[in-house]
Design an enzyme around this catalytic site. Structure first.
Site, short mmCIF file in Angstrom:
data_model
loop_
_atom_site.label_atom_id
_atom_site.label_comp_id
_atom_site.label_asym_id
_atom_site.label_seq_id
_atom_site.Cartn_x
_atom_site.Cartn_y
_atom_site.Cartn_z
N GLU A 79 -1.18 8.15 -10.64
CA GLU A 79 -2.57 7.93 -11.07
C GLU A 79 -2.80 8.51 -12.46
O GLU A 79 -2.47 9.66 -12.72
CB GLU A 79 -3.53 8.59 -10.08
CG GLU A 79 -3.46 8.03 -8.66
CD GLU A 79 -3.99 6.60 -8.57
OE1 GLU A 79 -4.63 6.13 -9.53
OE2 GLU A 79 -3.77 5.98 -7.51
N CYS A 142 -8.58 11.45 -2.07
CA CYS A 142 -7.48 11.61 -3.04
C CYS A 142 -8.02 11.84 -4.45
O CYS A 142 -7.59 12.76 -5.16
CB CYS A 142 -6.56 10.38 -3.01
SG CYS A 142 -5.61 10.28 -1.49
N HIS A 164 -0.03 7.87 -5.47
CA HIS A 164 -0.34 7.13 -4.24
C HIS A 164 0.90 6.35 -3.79
O HIS A 164 1.64 5.80 -4.63
CB HIS A 164 -1.49 6.14 -4.48
CG HIS A 164 -2.83 6.68 -4.09
ND1 HIS A 164 -3.88 6.76 -4.97
CD2 HIS A 164 -3.30 7.14 -2.90
CE1 HIS A 164 -4.94 7.27 -4.33
NE2 HIS A 164 -4.61 7.51 -3.09
#
Ligand code: PCA
Length: 195
Positions: A79, A142, A164
């Site tokens: 991310e 998250c 992820h």
């Protein structure tokens, strides 16, 4: 030896397992000059990040890397950004379901990950597992962890990242990835933490 605090989540959303913890649990305890400290964290807004910070305060890691399940994705996705937003389509494991709230009132809108996400995604792809940079960690737990850690450790030496991963085969959902491939992908990620 450097220290990597690496986390995976407990199951949520009616699942029996969470591949993020399954994968973290299977990692060796030493990779690329990093000693790994593994932590299983709750799928609870606020509490998840607090539990990471509590351990980080004790062990003072060089890097904190959190892993989470992203159902619907078919690739390992580092991310790029955490945003100051909570918006949940299902309740967390404490029954809390925020709608369009800030994580930190008056806080910055967003922070970029302080890990080399492009390099990590490219290295995982080169090693044969599907991977690409993601530009949104969502607005569920998250993202809550990623944003809170980036805020807490801004302007410090502690680098922060989030990856992820897809469902694993045992969950009987599509798309899925073999847990061993996820473990391999995470090892490659850890081999590429330093630019
Ligand atoms: N995935 C969720 C929270 C826990 C997990 O593994 C998310 O993407 O926010």
């Amino acid at each position: 030896m450097k220290t990597l605090l690496i986390t995976g989540f407990e199951p949520f959303g009616g699942e029996q397992i969470n591949p993020s913890w399954e994968a973290v649990d299977r990692l060796p305890i030493e990779i690329n000059g990093y000693e790994l400290v593994k932590l299983r964290i709750p799928v609870v807004f606020g509490e998840a990040a607090a539990s990471v910070i509590k351990v980080a305060d004790e062990i003072r890691p060089d890097v904190i890397l959190c892993i989470g399940q992203a159902g619907g994705r078919g690739a390992i996705t580092p991310e790029l950004v955490g945003i100051n937003l909570r918006n949940a389509s299902i309740p967390d494991n404490n029954g809390y379901q925020p709608k369009d709230e800030s994580i930190i009132k008056g806080g910055e809108c967003a922070y970029f990950s302080t890990l080399p996400v492009r390099r990590i995604a490219d290295a995982i792809s080169d090693a044969g597992m599907p991977s690409h940079v993601s530009y949104s960690a969502g607005a569920y737990v998250c993202n809550d962890v990623l944003y809170t850690l980036l805020s807490r450790y801004k302007n410090t030496e502690t680098r922060i990242g989030f990856i992820h991963i897809p469902y694993c085969a045992e969950q009987n959902k599509e798309p899925f990835m073999d847990i061993n491939d996820m473990v391999k992908g995470l090892i490659v990620a850890i081999e590429n933490l330093d630019t």
